[in-house]
Motif scaffolding. Structure first.
Motif, PDB file in Angstrom:
ATOM      1  N   GLN A  57     -34.872 -32.672 -27.112  1.00 30.74           N
ATOM      2  CA  GLN A  57     -34.016 -32.979 -28.255  1.00 30.74           C
ATOM      3  C   GLN A  57     -34.660 -32.495 -29.557  1.00 30.74           C
ATOM      4  N   SER A  58     -35.947 -32.691 -29.692  1.00 36.43           N
ATOM      5  CA  SER A  58     -36.645 -32.232 -30.895  1.00 36.43           C
ATOM      6  C   SER A  58     -36.594 -30.717 -31.011  1.00 36.43           C
ATOM      7  N   GLU A  59     -36.904 -30.037 -29.918  1.00 37.57           N
ATOM      8  CA  GLU A  59     -36.884 -28.577 -29.920  1.00 37.57           C
ATOM      9  C   GLU A  59     -35.498 -28.048 -30.276  1.00 37.57           C
ATOM     10  N   LEU A  60     -34.489 -28.608 -29.669  1.00 49.00           N
ATOM     11  CA  LEU A  60     -33.122 -28.153 -29.910  1.00 49.00           C
ATOM     12  C   LEU A  60     -32.678 -28.459 -31.338  1.00 49.00           C
ATOM     13  N   ALA A  61     -33.006 -29.643 -31.831  1.00 51.49           N
ATOM     14  CA  ALA A  61     -32.647 -30.003 -33.209  1.00 51.49           C
ATOM     15  C   ALA A  61     -33.287 -29.028 -34.197  1.00 51.49           C
ATOM     16  N   LEU A  62     -34.540 -28.683 -33.967  1.00 46.13           N
ATOM     17  CA  LEU A  62     -35.220 -27.733 -34.848  1.00 46.13           C
ATOM     18  C   LEU A  62     -34.553 -26.361 -34.794  1.00 46.13           C
ATOM     19  N   CYS A  63     -34.234 -25.892 -33.601  1.00 47.54           N
ATOM     20  CA  CYS A  63     -33.575 -24.585 -33.464  1.00 47.54           C
ATOM     21  C   CYS A  63     -32.213 -24.562 -34.152  1.00 47.54           C
ATOM     22  N   VAL A  64     -31.485 -25.649 -34.046  1.00 50.72           N
ATOM     23  CA  VAL A  64     -30.148 -25.721 -34.645  1.00 50.72           C
ATOM     24  C   VAL A  64     -30.232 -25.813 -36.172  1.00 50.72           C
ATOM     25  N   ASP A  65     -31.186 -26.564 -36.678  1.00 50.86           N
ATOM     26  CA  ASP A  65     -31.239 -26.867 -38.107  1.00 50.86           C
ATOM     27  C   ASP A  65     -32.084 -25.917 -38.951  1.00 50.86           C
ATOM     28  N   VAL A  66     -32.955 -25.137 -38.329  1.00 48.66           N
ATOM     29  CA  VAL A  66     -33.843 -24.252 -39.093  1.00 48.66           C
ATOM     30  C   VAL A  66     -33.483 -22.800 -38.775  1.00 48.66           C
ATOM     31  N   PRO A  67     -32.790 -22.135 -39.679  1.00 53.08           N
ATOM     32  CA  PRO A  67     -32.375 -20.754 -39.432  1.00 53.08           C
ATOM     33  C   PRO A  67     -33.569 -19.841 -39.128  1.00 53.08           C
ATOM     34  N   GLY A  68     -33.423 -19.023 -38.104  1.00 52.10           N
ATOM     35  CA  GLY A  68     -34.453 -18.057 -37.746  1.00 52.10           C
ATOM     36  C   GLY A  68     -35.577 -18.601 -36.891  1.00 52.10           C
ATOM     37  N   LEU A  69     -35.590 -19.901 -36.661  1.00 53.49           N
ATOM     38  CA  LEU A  69     -36.644 -20.502 -35.842  1.00 53.49           C
ATOM     39  C   LEU A  69     -36.396 -20.165 -34.378  1.00 53.49           C
ATOM     40  N   THR A  70     -37.411 -19.682 -33.704  1.00 58.81           N
ATOM     41  CA  THR A  70     -37.277 -19.361 -32.284  1.00 58.81           C
ATOM     42  C   THR A  70     -37.578 -20.598 -31.450  1.00 58.81           C
ATOM     43  N   LEU A  71     -37.210 -20.528 -30.183  1.00 60.27           N
ATOM     44  CA  LEU A  71     -37.522 -21.635 -29.286  1.00 60.27           C
ATOM     45  C   LEU A  71     -39.032 -21.812 -29.168  1.00 60.27           C
ATOM     46  N   ALA A  72     -39.767 -20.710 -29.144  1.00 59.89           N
ATOM     47  CA  ALA A  72     -41.233 -20.801 -29.076  1.00 59.89           C
ATOM     48  C   ALA A  72     -41.786 -21.537 -30.299  1.00 59.89           C
ATOM     49  N   ASP A  73     -41.244 -21.215 -31.478  1.00 58.73           N
ATOM     50  CA  ASP A  73     -41.666 -21.912 -32.702  1.00 58.73           C
ATOM     51  C   ASP A  73     -41.346 -23.398 -32.607  1.00 58.73           C
ATOM     52  N   ALA A  74     -40.140 -23.705 -32.146  1.00 59.45           N
ATOM     53  CA  ALA A  74     -39.711 -25.096 -32.033  1.00 59.45           C
ATOM     54  C   ALA A  74     -40.595 -25.865 -31.058  1.00 59.45           C
ATOM     55  N   ARG A  75     -40.995 -25.212 -29.981  1.00 60.32           N
ATOM     56  CA  ARG A  75     -41.869 -25.878 -29.003  1.00 60.32           C
ATOM     57  C   ARG A  75     -43.215 -26.227 -29.625  1.00 60.32           C
ATOM     58  N   VAL A  76     -43.765 -25.309 -30.408  1.00 62.64           N
ATOM     59  CA  VAL A  76     -45.046 -25.574 -31.070  1.00 62.64           C
ATOM     60  C   VAL A  76     -44.894 -26.725 -32.055  1.00 62.64           C
ATOM     61  N   LEU A  77     -43.843 -26.678 -32.853  1.00 59.90           N
ATOM     62  CA  LEU A  77     -43.628 -27.742 -33.832  1.00 59.90           C
ATOM     63  C   LEU A  77     -43.428 -29.097 -33.158  1.00 59.90           C
ATOM     64  N   ALA A  78     -42.615 -29.135 -32.116  1.00 62.89           N
ATOM     65  CA  ALA A  78     -42.379 -30.393 -31.405  1.00 62.89           C
ATOM     66  C   ALA A  78     -43.676 -30.919 -30.793  1.00 62.89           C
ATOM     67  N   ALA A  79     -44.500 -30.020 -30.297  1.00 63.02           N
ATOM     68  CA  ALA A  79     -45.779 -30.434 -29.700  1.00 63.02           C
ATOM     69  C   ALA A  79     -46.726 -31.029 -30.741  1.00 63.02           C
ATOM     70  N   THR A  80     -46.526 -30.673 -32.009  1.00 65.22           N
ATOM     71  CA  THR A  80     -47.369 -31.231 -33.071  1.00 65.22           C
ATOM     72  C   THR A  80     -46.776 -32.504 -33.661  1.00 65.22           C
ATOM     73  N   GLY A  81     -45.632 -32.923 -33.134  1.00 64.05           N
ATOM     74  CA  GLY A  81     -45.028 -34.166 -33.594  1.00 64.05           C
ATOM     75  C   GLY A  81     -43.905 -33.991 -34.593  1.00 64.05           C
ATOM     76  N   VAL A  82     -43.536 -32.764 -34.908  1.00 67.24           N
ATOM     77  CA  VAL A  82     -42.415 -32.521 -35.817  1.00 67.24           C
ATOM     78  C   VAL A  82     -41.137 -32.613 -34.996  1.00 67.24           C
ATOM     79  N   ALA A  83     -40.321 -33.619 -35.275  1.00 71.08           N
ATOM     80  CA  ALA A  83     -39.143 -33.891 -34.460  1.00 71.08           C
ATOM     81  C   ALA A  83     -37.858 -33.279 -34.995  1.00 71.08           C
ATOM     82  N   ASP A  84     -37.829 -32.986 -36.295  1.00 73.29           N
ATOM     83  CA  ASP A  84     -36.585 -32.454 -36.859  1.00 73.29           C
ATOM     84  C   ASP A  84     -36.876 -31.717 -38.161  1.00 73.29           C
ATOM     85  N   SER A  85     -35.837 -31.127 -38.731  1.00 74.77           N
ATOM     86  CA  SER A  85     -36.002 -30.323 -39.941  1.00 74.77           C
ATOM     87  C   SER A  85     -36.472 -31.160 -41.135  1.00 74.77           C
TER      88      SER A  85
END
Length: 86
Positions: free
Chosen positions: A41-69
């Motif tokens: 859910q965190s990865e998908l929310a980031l991909c949907v809400d942050v233009p240009g963010l890749t799934l790989a980027d979202a995975r890294v961010l989610a792994a660091t505890g960033v859940a949303d934009s």
């Protein structure tokens, strides 16, 4: 896909709006692991809400505890870099 359709999760918004614990418990009965639901859910929310963010980027961010934009916007760059480097 059938497991999601069976619980009426047919759109990205359905998945993002669903309670992770309830969704995980329901999907675990269908043979899917419960653990990754919150992360997905965190990865998908980031991909949907942050233009240009890749799934790989979202995975890294989610792994660091960033859940949303919102959390991403509130986290200063230095702190974020420190989390990623760990």
């Amino acid at each position: 896909v059938a497991a999601f359709a069976a619980i009426h999760v047919t759109r990205v918004g359905d998945f993002l709006d669903a309670d992770a614990i309830t969704l995980g418990a329901t999907l675990s009965r269908a043979g899917l692991a419960e653990r990754p639901i919150v992360r997905w859910q965190s990865e998908l929310a980031l991909c949907v809400d942050v233009p240009g963010l890749t799934l790989a980027d979202a995975r890294v961010l989610a792994a660091t505890g960033v859940a949303d934009s919102r959390e991403l916007a509130e986290t200063d760059a230095e702190t974020l870099c420190q989390r990623v480097e760990r």
